[in-house]
Enzyme design. Structure first.
Site, PDB file in Angstrom:
ATOM      1  N   TYR A 155      28.512  15.256 -35.958  1.00 20.22           N
ATOM      2  CA  TYR A 155      28.020  15.254 -34.567  1.00 20.22           C
ATOM      3  C   TYR A 155      29.107  14.717 -33.617  1.00 20.22           C
ATOM      4  CZ  TYR A 155      24.689  14.249 -30.741  1.00 20.22           C
ATOM      5  OH  TYR A 155      24.019  14.195 -29.540  1.00 20.22           O
ATOM      6  N   LYS A 159      30.827  16.664 -30.463  1.00 18.90           N
ATOM      7  CA  LYS A 159      30.694  16.193 -29.080  1.00 18.90           C
ATOM      8  C   LYS A 159      32.050  15.798 -28.490  1.00 18.90           C
ATOM      9  CE  LYS A 159      26.267  16.799 -28.654  1.00 18.90           C
ATOM     10  NZ  LYS A 159      25.752  17.801 -27.714  1.00 18.90           N
TER      11      LYS A 159
HETATM   12  P1  NAD Z   1      16.075  18.003 -28.724  1.00 20.03           P
HETATM   13  O1  NAD Z   1      16.228  18.156 -30.197  1.00 20.03           O
HETATM   14  O2  NAD Z   1      14.831  17.403 -28.190  1.00 20.03           O
HETATM   15  O3  NAD Z   1      16.304  19.417 -27.994  1.00 20.03           O
HETATM   16  C1  NAD Z   1      17.344  20.280 -28.369  1.00 20.03           C
HETATM   17  C2  NAD Z   1      16.986  21.667 -27.897  1.00 20.03           C
HETATM   18  O4  NAD Z   1      18.007  22.583 -28.337  1.00 20.03           O
HETATM   19  C3  NAD Z   1      15.686  22.169 -28.508  1.00 20.03           C
HETATM   20  O5  NAD Z   1      14.911  22.825 -27.521  1.00 20.03           O
HETATM   21  C4  NAD Z   1      16.140  23.145 -29.582  1.00 20.03           C
HETATM   22  O6  NAD Z   1      15.189  24.168 -29.830  1.00 20.03           O
HETATM   23  C5  NAD Z   1      17.411  23.712 -28.951  1.00 20.03           C
HETATM   24  N1  NAD Z   1      18.317  24.270 -29.946  1.00 20.03           N
HETATM   25  C6  NAD Z   1      18.755  23.673 -31.088  1.00 20.03           C
HETATM   26  N2  NAD Z   1      19.554  24.510 -31.755  1.00 20.03           N
HETATM   27  C7  NAD Z   1      19.633  25.659 -31.030  1.00 20.03           C
HETATM   28  C8  NAD Z   1      20.315  26.886 -31.196  1.00 20.03           C
HETATM   29  N3  NAD Z   1      21.079  27.123 -32.285  1.00 20.03           N
HETATM   30  N4  NAD Z   1      20.179  27.849 -30.262  1.00 20.03           N
HETATM   31  C9  NAD Z   1      19.404  27.638 -29.167  1.00 20.03           C
HETATM   32  N5  NAD Z   1      18.728  26.489 -28.947  1.00 20.03           N
HETATM   33  C10 NAD Z   1      18.848  25.511 -29.872  1.00 20.03           C
HETATM   34  O7  NAD Z   1      17.355  17.189 -28.252  1.00 20.03           O
HETATM   35  P2  NAD Z   1      17.663  16.382 -26.904  1.00 20.03           P
HETATM   36  O8  NAD Z   1      17.586  14.947 -27.242  1.00 20.03           O
HETATM   37  O9  NAD Z   1      16.897  16.919 -25.774  1.00 20.03           O
HETATM   38  O10 NAD Z   1      19.214  16.725 -26.758  1.00 20.03           O
HETATM   39  C11 NAD Z   1      19.715  17.717 -25.874  1.00 20.03           C
HETATM   40  C12 NAD Z   1      21.236  17.617 -25.870  1.00 20.03           C
HETATM   41  O11 NAD Z   1      21.611  16.292 -25.477  1.00 20.03           O
HETATM   42  C13 NAD Z   1      21.871  17.846 -27.237  1.00 20.03           C
HETATM   43  O12 NAD Z   1      23.082  18.538 -27.091  1.00 20.03           O
HETATM   44  C14 NAD Z   1      22.126  16.438 -27.730  1.00 20.03           C
HETATM   45  O13 NAD Z   1      23.170  16.388 -28.659  1.00 20.03           O
HETATM   46  C15 NAD Z   1      22.473  15.739 -26.443  1.00 20.03           C
HETATM   47  N6  NAD Z   1      22.296  14.282 -26.472  1.00 20.03           N
HETATM   48  C16 NAD Z   1      21.083  13.709 -26.712  1.00 20.03           C
HETATM   49  C17 NAD Z   1      20.978  12.321 -26.736  1.00 20.03           C
HETATM   50  C18 NAD Z   1      19.674  11.615 -26.977  1.00 20.03           C
HETATM   51  O14 NAD Z   1      19.689  10.376 -27.084  1.00 20.03           O
HETATM   52  N7  NAD Z   1      18.536  12.295 -27.057  1.00 20.03           N
HETATM   53  C19 NAD Z   1      22.110  11.530 -26.538  1.00 20.03           C
HETATM   54  C20 NAD Z   1      23.335  12.150 -26.314  1.00 20.03           C
HETATM   55  C21 NAD Z   1      23.412  13.528 -26.268  1.00 20.03           C
END
Ligand code: NAD
Length: 246
Positions: A155, A159
């Site tokens: 991951y 990123k």
């Molecule tokens: P989440 O798992 O709730 O949502 C991720 C979304 O991406 C989902 O709707 C999923 O269906 C979609 N997805 C996954 N793989 C896919 C693919 N191959 N094609 C199309 N859609 C796809 O995650 P989140 O927490 O909302 O995270 C969203 C973004 O933010 C991600 O990139 C994650 O790495 C990043 N992020 C999240 C956090 C956190 O603390 N939640 C922190 C830093 C970064």
């Protein structure tokens, strides 16, 4: 901060941060095209909430890790709204493990979705944005891509890679009036982080300057600023949305 008559592609908008970004941009007047690999119902819910703002909003089945799906997503988006001015690369997954136990599949799945998927979308978007001489791109990276994290070699690499892509895209496309920035969220309460036990979340909150976890809306507000005209002279930056964690 008006985004009227602009179209935004937000990948993975079915839930969490992606849904919050879709809703925020729709509230600013942008037409929304989101995609999902799984979870059609959630994505349809997101777009029906977006339509309440009076914009056009559609959900397309497209796995960002598939080149064909991404090309079809952009073609479909153009058919529906005619133009694409904004791209938010949000879709992302985790497959955590310590390096000794991390399988090739765990590594590949994360790189394919988080980094290769973003690359396919960036390539498809830049072709169209260069023709228009206008574009706003936001890549959702992570504090983990900046600082690293035990158990997340795959991951963190994906990123950190996104940050490299962001800075390179900014240099490559700046002369065409296209900005490209990254948002690096810290610990945000979504389904991705819900699996952690409450006591672990409390410990994490204590380590954050603002003493609390972030919300998807906190990230959406930052992304919305970066795609707005107010941010027209900002490109190649990584904006931390982490309550002071970094
Ligand atoms: P989440 O798992 O709730 O949502 C991720 C979304 O991406 C989902 O709707 C999923 O269906 C979609 N997805 C996954 N793989 C896919 C693919 N191959 N094609 C199309 N859609 C796809 O995650 P989140 O927490 O909302 O995270 C969203 C973004 O933010 C991600 O990139 C994650 O790495 C990043 N992020 C999240 C956090 C956190 O603390 N939640 C922190 C830093 C970064």
């Amino acid at each position: 901060m008006g985004l009227e008559n602009k179209t935004a592609i937000v990948t993975g908008g079915g839930r969490g941060i992606g849904r919050a970004i879709c809703l925020k941009l729709a509230s600013m007047g942008a037409n929304i095209v989101t995609c999902y690999a799984h979870g059609e119902k959630a994505a349809e819910e997101t777009v029906s909430l977006c339509r309440e703002y009076g914009v056009t909003a559609v959900a397309v089945k497209a796995d960002v890790a598939s080149k064909e799906d991404v090309e079809a997503l952009f073609a479909e988006a153009e058919k529906i709204t005619g133009t694409i001015e904004i791209l938010v690369n949000n879709a992302g997954i985790t497959r955590d493990n310590i390096i000794l136990r991390m399988s090739d599949e765990e590594f590949d799945q994360v790189i394919d979705t988080n980094l290769r998927g973003a690359f396919y979308c960036l390539r498809a978007a830049s072709k169209r944005m260069m023709r228009k001489r206008y574009g706003r791109i936001v890549n959702i990276s992570s504090i983990v891509g900046v600082n690293g994290n035990a158990g997340q070699v795959n991951y963190a690499a994906s990123k950190a890679g996104l940050i490299g892509m962001t800075k390179s895209m900014a240099k490559e496309l700046g002369s065409r009036n296209i900005t490209c920035n990254a948002v690096a969220p810290g610990f945000i309460t979504t389904d991705m982080t819900d699996a952690l036990p409450d006591n672990v979340k409390e410990q994490i909150a204590k380590s954050i300057s603002l003493n609390k976890l972030g919300t998807p809306e906190d990230v959406a507000n930052a992304a919305a600023f970066l795609v707005s005209d107010d941010a027209q002279y900002i490109t190649g930056q990584v904006l931390g949305v982490d309550g002071g964690m970094s």
